[in-house]
Write an enzyme that holds these catalytic residues in place. Structure first.
Site, PDB file in Angstrom:
ATOM      1  N   ASP A  42       0.823  -1.209   0.000  1.00  0.00           N
ATOM      2  CA  ASP A  42       0.000   0.000   0.000  1.00  0.00           C
ATOM      3  C   ASP A  42       0.863   1.268   0.000  1.00  0.00           C
ATOM      4  OD1 ASP A  42      -2.328   1.399  -0.081  1.00  0.00           O
ATOM      5  OD2 ASP A  42      -3.081   0.719   1.851  1.00  0.00           O
ATOM      6  N   HIS A  87       3.471   3.034  -8.819  1.00  0.00           N
ATOM      7  CA  HIS A  87       3.310   1.600  -9.090  1.00  0.00           C
ATOM      8  C   HIS A  87       4.570   1.027  -9.745  1.00  0.00           C
ATOM      9  CE1 HIS A  87      -0.713   1.882  -7.709  1.00  0.00           C
ATOM     10  NE2 HIS A  87      -1.198   2.518  -8.761  1.00  0.00           N
ATOM     11  N   LEU A 121      11.466 -20.520  -3.489  1.00  0.00           N
ATOM     12  CA  LEU A 121      10.350 -19.719  -2.975  1.00  0.00           C
ATOM     13  C   LEU A 121       9.140 -19.757  -3.921  1.00  0.00           C
ATOM     14  CD1 LEU A 121      10.489 -16.536  -1.051  1.00  0.00           C
ATOM     15  CD2 LEU A 121       9.365 -16.287  -3.231  1.00  0.00           C
TER      16      LEU A 121
HETATM   17  C1  FPP Z   1      -1.509   0.085  -3.558  1.00  0.00           C
HETATM   18  O1  FPP Z   1      -1.123   1.414  -3.627  1.00  0.00           O
HETATM   19  C2  FPP Z   1      -0.957  -0.676  -4.619  1.00  0.00           C
HETATM   20  C3  FPP Z   1      -1.641  -1.280  -5.637  1.00  0.00           C
HETATM   21  C4  FPP Z   1      -3.100  -1.203  -5.807  1.00  0.00           C
HETATM   22  C5  FPP Z   1      -0.944  -2.021  -6.670  1.00  0.00           C
HETATM   23  C6  FPP Z   1       0.304  -2.777  -6.295  1.00  0.00           C
HETATM   24  C7  FPP Z   1       1.007  -3.084  -7.528  1.00  0.00           C
HETATM   25  C8  FPP Z   1       2.323  -3.010  -7.746  1.00  0.00           C
HETATM   26  C9  FPP Z   1       3.353  -2.752  -6.725  1.00  0.00           C
HETATM   27  C10 FPP Z   1       2.733  -3.205  -9.133  1.00  0.00           C
HETATM   28  C11 FPP Z   1       3.679  -4.262  -9.377  1.00  0.00           C
HETATM   29  C12 FPP Z   1       3.234  -5.597  -9.016  1.00  0.00           C
HETATM   30  C13 FPP Z   1       3.816  -6.680  -9.508  1.00  0.00           C
HETATM   31  C14 FPP Z   1       3.387  -8.025  -9.052  1.00  0.00           C
HETATM   32  C15 FPP Z   1       4.878  -6.587 -10.514  1.00  0.00           C
HETATM   33  P1  FPP Z   1      -2.229   2.497  -3.777  1.00  0.00           P
HETATM   34  O2  FPP Z   1      -2.325   2.880  -5.206  1.00  0.00           O
HETATM   35  O3  FPP Z   1      -3.502   2.016  -3.171  1.00  0.00           O
HETATM   36  O4  FPP Z   1      -1.631   3.671  -2.966  1.00  0.00           O
HETATM   37  P2  FPP Z   1      -2.432   4.793  -2.166  1.00  0.00           P
HETATM   38  O5  FPP Z   1      -3.171   4.093  -1.069  1.00  0.00           O
HETATM   39  O6  FPP Z   1      -1.340   5.663  -1.668  1.00  0.00           O
HETATM   40  O7  FPP Z   1      -3.336   5.459  -3.133  1.00  0.00           O
END
Ligand code: FPP
Length: 238
Positions: free
Chosen positions: A16, A33, A127
């Site tokens: 997050d 991201h 893993l």
């Molecule tokens: C949460 O941050 C994150 C996500 C919804 C996406 C997580 C995805 C990645 C890290 C991309 C890469 C993944 C892989 C498997 C290669 P948020 O956007 O909710 O952040 P915020 O709460 O600050 O808005």
């Protein structure tokens, strides 16, 4: 290798704070991201090195479809790219990669990339790296119940014979142990529909660090905190 005792076998992470991290830098959310994806690649190697056997991350939830279209397409592009380019790295590190969630709701191209990655790494014995895409705990339980109900409908099973194990065996995680530790970053302290069935006895660890700033040191802090806890499964503390 760090000197850590009582290493959790299965660590689940809610990644997050990518958006907030990017916004604080005056950058678009998709930049967060991209950075989050890079951090994840490093954490995968660190987790393996520390002795963690299963790492399961929440990349896209069934609720994330409510995000702006450009962010959804950036995330899907990132996932597709990751799956296509990381096969070599997974083979080199003996990592078995798999995806949980409702794959039928994903684009054909992404489904193909998932199938290729899963097939190529299926025989790896290191893993197990699981990526939750179009995943929701309630959706997963509903899909499992439908499969069991179909057996009742066909007369193969009586409703009174349904067991917890039958439900667990029909979840996407049927071949994995439940998570020992769940980490959620960036100050949020919710489960957000993640691994609802599997987290019945999981220890939770929350940190204010945003996912793009997470690193080996932060992972070690979480693992150490876990190591200092006495786990309880409904019985008395020993
Ligand atoms: C949460 O941050 C994150 C996500 C919804 C996406 C997580 C995805 C990645 C890290 C991309 C890469 C993944 C892989 C498997 C290669 P948020 O956007 O909710 O952040 P915020 O709460 O600050 O808005």
């Amino acid at each position: 290798m760090d000197n850590v005792s009582n290493v959790p076998q299965h660590v689940a992470i809610i990644l997050d704070g990518n958006g907030r991290w990017a916004k604080a830098k005056g950058m678009p959310r998709s930049y967060g991201h991209v950075q989050g994806g890079k951090v994840l690649e490093d954490i995968l190697v660190d987790a393996d090195d520390i002795g963690i056997r299963y790492l399961t991350v929440y990349a896209f939830s069934t609720e994330n479809w409510n995000r702006p279209a450009d962010e959804i397409s950036a995330l899907m592009g990132l996932l597709k790219n990751y799956l296509k380019t990381s096969i070599k790295k997974c083979m080199k590190n003996n990592v078995r990669c798999r995806v949980i969630g409702d794959k039928s709701g994903l684009s054909e191209e992404l489904q193909e990339a998932i199938a290729k990655m899963e097939e190529a790494t299926a025989g790896n014995t290191g893993l197990t790296f699981t990526i939750a895409i179009n995943y929701g705990g309630r959706d997963e339980i509903t899909r499992a119940v439908k499969k069991v109900a179909a057996k009742v409908e066909s007369g193969e099973l009586k409703a009174s014979e349904i067991t917890e194990k039958m439900i667990a065996d029909n979840l996407d995680t049927f071949d994995m142990p439940d998570p020992d530790l769940l980490i959620r970053t960036c100050n949020e302290q919710r489960i957000s529909n993640y691994l609802l069935w599997q987290c019945a006895y999981t220890e939770f660890y929350f940190t204010p660090v945003a996912w793009p700033d997470f690193n080996r040191e932060e992972l070690l802090k979480a693992v150490e905190a876990y190591g200092n806890r006495t786990r309880k499964f409904g019985g008395l503390k020993t």
